[in-house]
Design an enzyme around this catalytic site. Sequence first.
Site, PDB file in Angstrom:
ATOM      1  N   GLY A   1       0.911  -1.174  -0.074  1.00  0.00           N
ATOM      2  CA  GLY A   1       0.037  -0.114   0.065  1.00  0.00           C
ATOM      3  C   GLY A   1       0.842   1.127   0.091  1.00  0.00           C
ATOM      4  O   GLY A   1       0.377   2.353  -0.300  1.00  0.00           O
ATOM      5  N   LYS A   2       2.118   1.084   0.495  1.00  0.00           N
ATOM      6  CA  LYS A   2       2.988   2.080   0.440  1.00  0.00           C
ATOM      7  C   LYS A   2       2.086   3.451   1.130  1.00  0.00           C
ATOM      8  O   LYS A   2       2.362   4.613   0.829  1.00  0.00           O
ATOM      9  CB  LYS A   2       3.610   2.681  -0.856  1.00  0.00           C
ATOM     10  CG  LYS A   2       4.328   1.572  -1.695  1.00  0.00           C
ATOM     11  CD  LYS A   2       5.030   1.754  -2.941  1.00  0.00           C
ATOM     12  CE  LYS A   2       5.658   0.820  -3.620  1.00  0.00           C
ATOM     13  NZ  LYS A   2       5.043  -0.477  -3.943  1.00  0.00           N
ATOM     14  N   ARG A   3       1.826   3.191   2.271  1.00  0.00           N
ATOM     15  CA  ARG A   3       0.860   4.052   3.060  1.00  0.00           C
ATOM     16  C   ARG A   3       2.213   4.997   3.901  1.00  0.00           C
ATOM     17  O   ARG A   3       3.181   4.541   4.410  1.00  0.00           O
ATOM     18  CB  ARG A   3       0.241   3.627   4.029  1.00  0.00           C
ATOM     19  CG  ARG A   3      -1.045   2.766   3.308  1.00  0.00           C
ATOM     20  CD  ARG A   3      -1.930   3.628   2.323  1.00  0.00           C
ATOM     21  NE  ARG A   3      -3.408   3.028   2.092  1.00  0.00           N
ATOM     22  CZ  ARG A   3      -3.283   2.596   0.917  1.00  0.00           C
ATOM     23  NH1 ARG A   3      -2.540   2.344  -0.128  1.00  0.00           N
ATOM     24  NH2 ARG A   3      -4.647   1.989   0.821  1.00  0.00           N
TER      25      ARG A   3
END
Lengths: 325, 325
Positions: B119-121
Site C-alpha cells: 500500500g506504500k502508506r
Amino acid sequence: MNYTNIKYNIATQMKKDSFSARLTQKIQAKQTPVLVGLDPRFELIPDSLKKSVDTQNPFAVATLFERFCKAIIDIISPLVPGVKPQCAFFEQLGVPGMQCLSNIIEYARQNDLLVILDGKRNDIGSTASAYANAYLGSNSIWKADALTVSPYLGDDSLSPFVQLAEERQAGIFVLVKTSNAGGAMFQDLVSNNKPIYQYVAEYVERLSEESCSLNQLTYYGNVGAVVGATWSTQLSELRSIMKKVWFLVPGYGSQGGTAADVAGAFDENGLGAIVNNSRGILFAHRSARYSDLFGENQWEKAVETATRQMIESLAAETSAGKLKT
Amino acid sequence: MNYTNIKYNIATQMKKDSFSARLTQKIQAKQTPVLVGLDPRFELIPDSLKKSVDTQNPFAVATLFERFCKAIIDIISPLVPGVKPQCAFFEQLGVPGMQCLSNIIEYARQNDLLVILDGKRNDIGSTASAYANAYLGSNSIWKADALTVSPYLGDDSLSPFVQLAEERQAGIFVLVKTSNAGGAMFQDLVSNNKPIYQYVAEYVERLSEESCSLNQLTYYGNVGAVVGATWSTQLSELRSIMKKVWFLVPGYGSQGGTAADVAGAFDENGLGAIVNNSRGILFAHRSARYSDLFGENQWEKAVETATRQMIESLAAETSAGKLKT
C-alpha cells in the site's frame, strides 16, 4: 470508468473547468481559503453521538463516522470552499469504512464542496496509473477533485497522476515539506547546498508551469504542493520557488501553525494557498479555547464558531483578507 | 480491533510468532523466497475468464478479480511462502474492489500464505497510527502480516508502524531504493557523500536492530526494506548496511531484474530476502517465454511453470539454493 489501458486525451479537456480554475472560483465565492479536514477520530467525537455505538462493530462505527462527517459538512459547507477527507481513518474500518468514505465524498460534492482526498498515494508508474484512475476526477470511481501524492518514487511515478489529472480536470498535491517535526529527517538533508524538499519543489513548479501553459491558466497549474504551516520560514522560501503552484497547508491549529505563520503562502490577491484545519474544527468543543463557551451538547455551535474564527484570523493576518471585496 | 487510542503493550507479545520468525519458517518450509504479487490488471487477465464481464460494472470486475486471484492462489500456494496484493488495483474498483481485496487476503491466509500488503502508506504520526491499526496483524481489520510504507515523512511517521507491528506480530517494509528508473531522482541525491536512500537504509537498520533485541531474534527484525531487483550493485551495498533487515525485492521479471541481479540480497543461508514477481507469473501465458508453450486455455499451467522456473532460477543463481536440503 476504465480499468483497461488508460488513454490520455488531453486535447479534449475543458480548460475552463480545470481543477485550478474551480479552486480559484470556490475560494473567491466563499471569500476564504479555509479547508476542513475530515479526520473522524472515534475518541474525540461528541459523546452524545457515540454513546450507543459498539466500538467492536465496524459497521456501527462507520455509520457513526458518516453521521458525524455529514453533520460537519452541513455546518461548514456555506462557509468554506472544500473538505479534505483523510483516508486512514476510513480504511481503519475496513470495507464499511470505505463505503462511508464514498458516501461522504458524494455528500460533500452534493453540497458544492471541492473534495481533496488525503491518501498520500504513490507507486511505480504502471501502478501509479491505477491509483490515479481510482481517485482523480468526477469520472473516477472515488470522484475526488484532487489527491495528495508522495514524491519518493520520483518523476515516472508522478507523471501518471499529472497526465490523468489534466485529462479529468482534477488536481494533485505533492508532498514537499510536511508539517510533522520528523519530516525534517530526510526532507531537510542537503545535497549541493539545497535541501531535498527544494528539489521536489523545483520539480513540482516545472510540472505546474506545464499545466498552466496546457490549460492557458494565468496563475496556478493543477499540480500543487503540500507545505506544512509549522514551517513558516520555508513557506515563504517555497512560495518564491513555486510561483505557479497551489499550496495545501496542513498543520494549522492543533499542530501549532498560526494565521501569521501561513501568511507567506499567499500571493498578493489572497490566492495560491488553501489552509487545512482538521481537529481544531471537528473537535472544537473539546479545545481549551471553546470548551468553556460551548458544552458537549453545543458541539455544532463550536464547529461553526471555530470555522468562522479561522476565516477571520486568515483574513486579518494574511492577504486572504483581500478576497473579501 | 480498537478505533480509540492505540495502546502499546509490547511485553505481552509472543516472540516466537514474530513476523520475522514466521517469514523464516515459511521460506524454509517452501524452500524458496519467491513472493507472488497479486496485481490484477484487467487487460491482461485470460480472455476466457473475462469474456462476459461488463467493464463498466465495478462489481462485475471485482468478482472477476476475485475469481482470478483465488485461482492464482490455488496454483501457487503449495509452492511459495506468500503473496503481495497491490492495493491500487483493488482501490481502482471502489468499494467492491475493497471487498474483493478483503476476501483475497482471507483466502490467502486460509491457504497458509503470508500476506504482505503493498500500500506504500504513510502520514504524520497520529494518522500513521490509523493506517497501522487498519492493516497490521491478524487482529486488524485487513489482517495483513506486513505492509509496505513510505519514508518521506521521517521517523515520527514510521514509529507508529514499528510499535504496532511489534505488538501485533506483524512487519513493515520501508521503501529504500525502489525498482523504477525514476526512483533515482530524489533517492539518489547525495548529501555528505551519501545518497538519500542510504540514510533511509541506516535508519531502517537501526529500527530492525531494536526489533531483534526486543524479540530475541538472532537474524532479522520485523522492519524490512524495499530494494528493487533492478539495482544489483546497490542491493549488495545495501545488504552490507542493513544486516538485520529483511529485503523485499520487487522488479524481478517484467521489470528486468534477473536471479543473478538479486543474489546480493541474500545471506549465506539463502535467507534475508524475498523476491516478488507479479506480471511475470500472473500473466505468464502472455509472455514471449511461455505463450508458445501454453495457449490461452492453458494459462494456469503457464502460471505454475513460471513460478517453478523462478524458484529454480533463484535456487541455481543465489544462495536461496541452500534452502533445499
